[in-house]
Design a protein around this motif. Sequence first.
Motif, PDB file in Angstrom:
ATOM      1  N   ILE A  27       0.835  -1.200   0.000  1.00 28.17           N
ATOM      2  CA  ILE A  27       0.000   0.000   0.000  1.00 28.17           C
ATOM      3  C   ILE A  27       0.873   1.256   0.000  1.00 28.17           C
ATOM      4  CG2 ILE A  27      -1.601   1.356   1.418  1.00 28.17           C
ATOM      5  CD1 ILE A  27      -2.842  -1.352   2.306  1.00 28.17           C
ATOM      6  N   ASN A  28       1.922   1.238   0.832  1.00 23.02           N
ATOM      7  CA  ASN A  28       2.830   2.383   0.899  1.00 23.02           C
ATOM      8  C   ASN A  28       3.536   2.617  -0.437  1.00 23.02           C
ATOM      9  OD1 ASN A  28       2.134   2.562   3.584  1.00 23.02           O
ATOM     10  ND2 ASN A  28       4.025   1.646   4.347  1.00 23.02           N
ATOM     11  N   TYR A  29       3.933   1.527  -1.088  1.00 26.25           N
ATOM     12  CA  TYR A  29       4.629   1.612  -2.379  1.00 26.25           C
ATOM     13  C   TYR A  29       3.745   2.285  -3.428  1.00 26.25           C
ATOM     14  CZ  TYR A  29       6.531  -0.057  -6.852  1.00 26.25           C
ATOM     15  OH  TYR A  29       7.012  -0.150  -8.133  1.00 26.25           O
ATOM     16  N   MET A  30       2.490   1.893  -3.484  1.00 24.48           N
ATOM     17  CA  MET A  30       1.577   2.486  -4.459  1.00 24.48           C
ATOM     18  C   MET A  30       1.336   3.967  -4.165  1.00 24.48           C
ATOM     19  SD  MET A  30       0.761   0.385  -6.864  1.00 24.48           S
ATOM     20  CE  MET A  30      -0.640   1.279  -7.533  1.00 24.48           C
ATOM     21  N   LYS A  31       1.249   4.293  -2.898  1.00 19.76           N
ATOM     22  CA  LYS A  31       1.015   5.690  -2.525  1.00 19.76           C
ATOM     23  C   LYS A  31       2.238   6.550  -2.823  1.00 19.76           C
ATOM     24  CE  LYS A  31      -1.398   9.000  -0.588  1.00 19.76           C
ATOM     25  NZ  LYS A  31      -2.642   9.523  -1.217  1.00 19.76           N
ATOM     26  N   THR A  32       3.414   6.040  -2.517  1.00 15.54           N
ATOM     27  CA  THR A  32       4.648   6.809  -2.706  1.00 15.54           C
ATOM     28  C   THR A  32       5.041   6.913  -4.177  1.00 15.54           C
ATOM     29  OG1 THR A  32       5.466   6.107  -0.533  1.00 15.54           O
ATOM     30  CG2 THR A  32       7.092   6.944  -2.103  1.00 15.54           C
ATOM     31  N   THR A  33       4.968   5.792  -4.889  1.00  9.33           N
ATOM     32  CA  THR A  33       5.457   5.748  -6.272  1.00  9.33           C
ATOM     33  C   THR A  33       4.438   6.275  -7.272  1.00  9.33           C
ATOM     34  OG1 THR A  33       6.719   3.770  -5.657  1.00  9.33           O
ATOM     35  CG2 THR A  33       6.506   4.254  -8.015  1.00  9.33           C
ATOM     36  N   TYR A  34       3.155   5.976  -7.029  1.00  6.70           N
ATOM     37  CA  TYR A  34       2.121   6.317  -8.011  1.00  6.70           C
ATOM     38  C   TYR A  34       1.049   7.258  -7.461  1.00  6.70           C
ATOM     39  CZ  TYR A  34       4.301   2.430 -10.456  1.00  6.70           C
ATOM     40  OH  TYR A  34       5.207   1.600 -11.066  1.00  6.70           O
ATOM     41  N   LYS A  35       1.246   7.726  -6.232  1.00 11.21           N
ATOM     42  CA  LYS A  35       0.313   8.678  -5.609  1.00 11.21           C
ATOM     43  C   LYS A  35      -1.125   8.159  -5.647  1.00 11.21           C
ATOM     44  CE  LYS A  35       3.277  12.576  -6.861  1.00 11.21           C
ATOM     45  NZ  LYS A  35       3.372  13.903  -7.519  1.00 11.21           N
TER      46      LYS A  35
END
Length: 289
Positions: A69-77
Amino acid sequence: MKKKVIGLLASLLLLGGCFNLNEKTEQEKAQEGTTPVQDYVGQGFSFVDGDKSEELVKRDEEKIKQEAINYMKTTYKTDVKVNNVVPARNAAVVMIECEEPIQFYTSVIMGESINKKGEWSARSNEGEVEQAIVSGLYEKAYETEFRNLDKFTEKSAKENDLLGLRDEAIEKTSSSGYTSNHYFISASSLSFPSVYQAYIENQRIAADELKLLFAKDDPEGNILSIPMEFYSKEDKLPDQEIADNLAERLKQEEGLPKGNYMVTVYKNFIVNRVGLPDGENIDVEEIIK
């Protein structure tokens, strides 16, 4: 288009790997089998050598979910939810879904740090998340047309005694971007750079602006593909005439999204371990709307 779809099916079928024939677990039995499409909800879905990392993934499942979840938020907003965590070779594949501000399915690969036990790092297959985002943006831009397509596919399935994937199966196994019971949207982010960049800069971009950007990146409106998939109610292929008739009706139907369509009808079963049919089908390709 047909070569791309068959290639995808073939590569995913290889993910199942080989199974131990002695004292098979219930999970192994499910992996080896097939299930009627109307009953398939993701049972047996797996990746090669997943059994070797299953215990580790189970131990850190909540941590894996949060890192994805964090990866999607950080990388793809982009905010997402986790639908499934599937052990894989030295990793876990996290099947995720975005519901707002656009809709799509994709996956994130989580690997445990070699030097730090219990720490997981995320990555994604090249272009997969970007493609999923563009497909979700296309559905947002032409929401009315896609609701017309939903009605068309549902009516066509009913009139021809055909079935589609269950919602639960899509949630547990799909990483194909915007996906419905009878079709998905295939849109390479490389073909729509203006669309993708606009989303990264503003996740709440308006539908009207998206339409202008899609027209800019694809003036002819035929780069984007919309494969349509149906399943027989019996474990055999219907006559080619069924696919031909569906294709002819599709050509005549008005008010649908622009794109390069393909109509495919499969037998009534899903190969459990990959969440897909075995590839044998009747079809009609290259239907330009």
